[in-house]
Design a protein around this motif. Structure first.
Motif, mmCIF file in Angstrom:
data_model
loop_
_atom_site.group_PDB
_atom_site.id
_atom_site.type_symbol
_atom_site.label_atom_id
_atom_site.label_comp_id
_atom_site.label_asym_id
_atom_site.label_seq_id
_atom_site.Cartn_x
_atom_site.Cartn_y
_atom_site.Cartn_z
ATOM 1 N N THR A 134 90.930 82.372 46.684
ATOM 2 C CA THR A 134 90.167 82.463 45.436
ATOM 3 C C THR A 134 89.149 81.331 45.349
ATOM 4 O OG1 THR A 134 91.961 83.583 44.288
ATOM 5 C CG2 THR A 134 90.350 82.428 42.910
ATOM 6 N N ARG A 135 89.579 80.115 45.663
ATOM 7 C CA ARG A 135 88.643 78.980 45.592
ATOM 8 C C ARG A 135 87.523 79.121 46.630
ATOM 9 N NH1 ARG A 135 90.319 73.261 43.491
ATOM 10 N NH2 ARG A 135 88.233 73.568 42.697
ATOM 11 N N LEU A 136 87.868 79.633 47.800
ATOM 12 C CA LEU A 136 86.836 79.878 48.807
ATOM 13 C C LEU A 136 85.853 80.940 48.320
ATOM 14 C CD1 LEU A 136 89.107 79.784 51.981
ATOM 15 C CD2 LEU A 136 87.187 78.233 51.542
ATOM 16 N N ALA A 137 86.374 81.999 47.693
ATOM 17 C CA ALA A 137 85.508 83.070 47.182
ATOM 18 C C ALA A 137 84.605 82.552 46.060
ATOM 19 C CB ALA A 137 86.356 84.239 46.695
ATOM 20 N N GLU A 138 85.156 81.720 45.175
ATOM 21 C CA GLU A 138 84.350 81.161 44.087
ATOM 22 C C GLU A 138 83.209 80.310 44.648
ATOM 23 O OE1 GLU A 138 87.352 79.035 41.949
ATOM 24 O OE2 GLU A 138 88.028 80.811 40.838
ATOM 25 N N THR A 139 83.524 79.525 45.686
ATOM 26 C CA THR A 139 82.507 78.677 46.302
ATOM 27 C C THR A 139 81.481 79.531 47.046
ATOM 28 O OG1 THR A 139 84.180 76.938 46.501
ATOM 29 C CG2 THR A 139 82.166 76.652 47.777
ATOM 30 N N ALA A 140 81.956 80.605 47.685
ATOM 31 C CA ALA A 140 81.040 81.528 48.371
ATOM 32 C C ALA A 140 80.094 82.176 47.364
ATOM 33 C CB ALA A 140 81.843 82.591 49.117
ATOM 34 N N ARG A 141 80.606 82.500 46.184
ATOM 35 C CA ARG A 141 79.760 83.081 45.126
ATOM 36 C C ARG A 141 78.687 82.070 44.722
ATOM 37 N NH1 ARG A 141 83.556 84.493 42.266
ATOM 38 N NH2 ARG A 141 83.628 86.644 42.974
ATOM 39 N N GLU A 142 79.078 80.795 44.553
ATOM 40 C CA GLU A 142 78.108 79.738 44.223
ATOM 41 C C GLU A 142 77.036 79.618 45.308
ATOM 42 O OE1 GLU A 142 79.359 75.738 42.898
ATOM 43 O OE2 GLU A 142 81.382 76.599 42.940
ATOM 44 N N ALA A 143 77.454 79.834 46.556
ATOM 45 C CA ALA A 143 76.523 79.703 47.681
ATOM 46 C C ALA A 143 75.610 80.915 47.813
ATOM 47 C CB ALA A 143 77.305 79.497 48.970
ATOM 48 N N GLY A 144 75.892 81.982 47.066
ATOM 49 C CA GLY A 144 75.032 83.158 47.097
ATOM 50 C C GLY A 144 75.481 84.248 48.052
ATOM 51 N N ALA A 145 76.751 84.247 48.462
ATOM 52 C CA ALA A 145 77.241 85.279 49.381
ATOM 53 C C ALA A 145 77.144 86.657 48.740
ATOM 54 C CB ALA A 145 78.692 84.995 49.769
ATOM 55 N N THR A 146 76.794 87.653 49.548
ATOM 56 C CA THR A 146 76.657 89.014 49.029
ATOM 57 C C THR A 146 78.020 89.615 48.693
ATOM 58 O OG1 THR A 146 76.576 89.807 51.302
ATOM 59 C CG2 THR A 146 74.471 89.525 50.177
ATOM 60 N N ASP A 147 79.084 89.228 49.421
ATOM 61 C CA ASP A 147 80.444 89.696 49.129
ATOM 62 C C ASP A 147 81.370 88.481 49.179
ATOM 63 O OD1 ASP A 147 82.920 90.895 48.883
ATOM 64 O OD2 ASP A 147 82.485 92.509 50.310
ATOM 65 N N PRO A 148 81.398 87.693 48.106
ATOM 66 C CA PRO A 148 82.142 86.429 48.133
ATOM 67 C C PRO A 148 83.652 86.605 48.345
ATOM 68 C CG PRO A 148 81.296 86.879 45.924
ATOM 69 C CD PRO A 148 80.704 87.894 46.826
ATOM 70 N N GLU A 149 84.225 87.691 47.813
ATOM 71 C CA GLU A 149 85.664 87.903 48.006
ATOM 72 C C GLU A 149 85.989 88.122 49.478
ATOM 73 O OE1 GLU A 149 84.018 89.206 45.389
ATOM 74 O OE2 GLU A 149 85.031 87.938 43.894
ATOM 75 N N GLN A 150 85.159 88.905 50.136
ATOM 76 C CA GLN A 150 85.385 89.149 51.562
ATOM 77 C C GLN A 150 85.244 87.854 52.364
ATOM 78 O OE1 GLN A 150 82.639 91.816 53.516
ATOM 79 N NE2 GLN A 150 83.902 91.958 55.338
ATOM 80 N N LEU A 151 84.198 87.088 52.082
ATOM 81 C CA LEU A 151 84.009 85.829 52.797
ATOM 82 C C LEU A 151 85.171 84.876 52.520
ATOM 83 C CD1 LEU A 151 82.344 84.031 54.648
ATOM 84 C CD2 LEU A 151 81.016 83.307 52.628
ATOM 85 N N GLY A 152 85.628 84.825 51.269
ATOM 86 C CA GLY A 152 86.777 83.974 50.934
ATOM 87 C C GLY A 152 88.010 84.343 51.739
ATOM 88 N N GLU A 153 88.296 85.638 51.860
ATOM 89 C CA GLU A 153 89.445 86.095 52.640
ATOM 90 C C GLU A 153 89.255 85.786 54.127
ATOM 91 O OE1 GLU A 153 92.436 87.261 51.972
ATOM 92 O OE2 GLU A 153 92.120 87.180 49.808
ATOM 93 N N GLN A 154 88.051 85.982 54.639
ATOM 94 C CA GLN A 154 87.789 85.697 56.053
ATOM 95 C C GLN A 154 88.020 84.213 56.358
ATOM 96 O OE1 GLN A 154 83.762 87.145 56.240
ATOM 97 N NE2 GLN A 154 84.371 89.111 57.137
#
Length: 199
Positions: free
Chosen positions: A138-158
């Motif tokens: 979750t924290r990785l996904a939140e940070t990915a969202r801040e970074a502008g990731a198109t799919d932050p949940e997926q990047l967080g899980e990866q």
């Protein structure tokens, strides 16, 4: 000092018994595993009586859960709460492991180790390990969202999967794999975050 104020072999129990028990559990659980560590051994290492131990913890299950809670109660604040880094840099910082000597390879992730050893998904420590691993993603996904990731949940899980894989591989092969994981993470992050539009 009366006999009641003394623990095993006449050592003073005093204040700090709970901390000594938790300190002993951290050392013994990591060195020899949860299942191979008995309460008698923990009490001897902590220099407390079993009675004192059970005054602080209802049983070994509760002690194991508290042992895990203490490792990282705020879910990697040294990474996610840094204001001197951009969100992308914080994602990569999750893969930075303090340098260790050749005899001090990063130990197995305590959350993975506990889940593997306990076998019971309803054990309090297994539930805590599961919650912790979900909190990391979750924290990785939140940070990915801040970074502008198109799919932050997926990047967080990866990235969470990559962290766990690096920890397990490091432990099994006794070689640090976090630098390799960081290089893979950089590619994943760059592919997930759209490049800024050129003017």
């Amino acid at each position: 000092m009366t006999e009641l104020e003394k623990g095993p072999q006449g050592r003073r129990r005093g204040r700090g018994a709970r901390e000594r028990i938790l300190g002993a559990s951290e050392q013994l659980f990591r060195e020899q595993g949860i299942n191979r560590t008995g309460m008698d051994q923990l009490c001897a290492a902590a220099q407390v009586s079993k009675r004192t131990a059970y005054q602080h913890f209802a049983g070994k299950d509760e002690l194991v859960a508290e042992y895990l809670r203490r490792f990282d109660p705020d879910v990697m604040p040294v990474v996610f709460d840094r204001t001197d880094l951009t969100p992308r840099e914080r994602l990569l910082a999750a893969f930075e492991v303090p340098a260790s000597g050749p005899e001090d390879i990063t130990p197995m992730c305590p959350y993975i180790a506990a889940a593997v050893e306990l076998h019971d998904p309803e054990h309090p420590a297994s539930r805590y390990a599961r919650d912790y691993k979900q909190a990391i993603a979750t924290r990785l996904a939140e940070t990915a969202r801040e970074a502008g990731a198109t799919d932050p949940e997926q990047l967080g899980e990866q990235l969470a999967l990559l962290l766990d894989g690096a920890a397990a591989r490091t432990r099994v092969l006794n070689t640090e794999f976090f630098p390799t994981a960081a290089a893979i993470a950089a590619v994943l992050i760059d592919n997930a975050i759209p490049a800024p539009a050129q003017r």
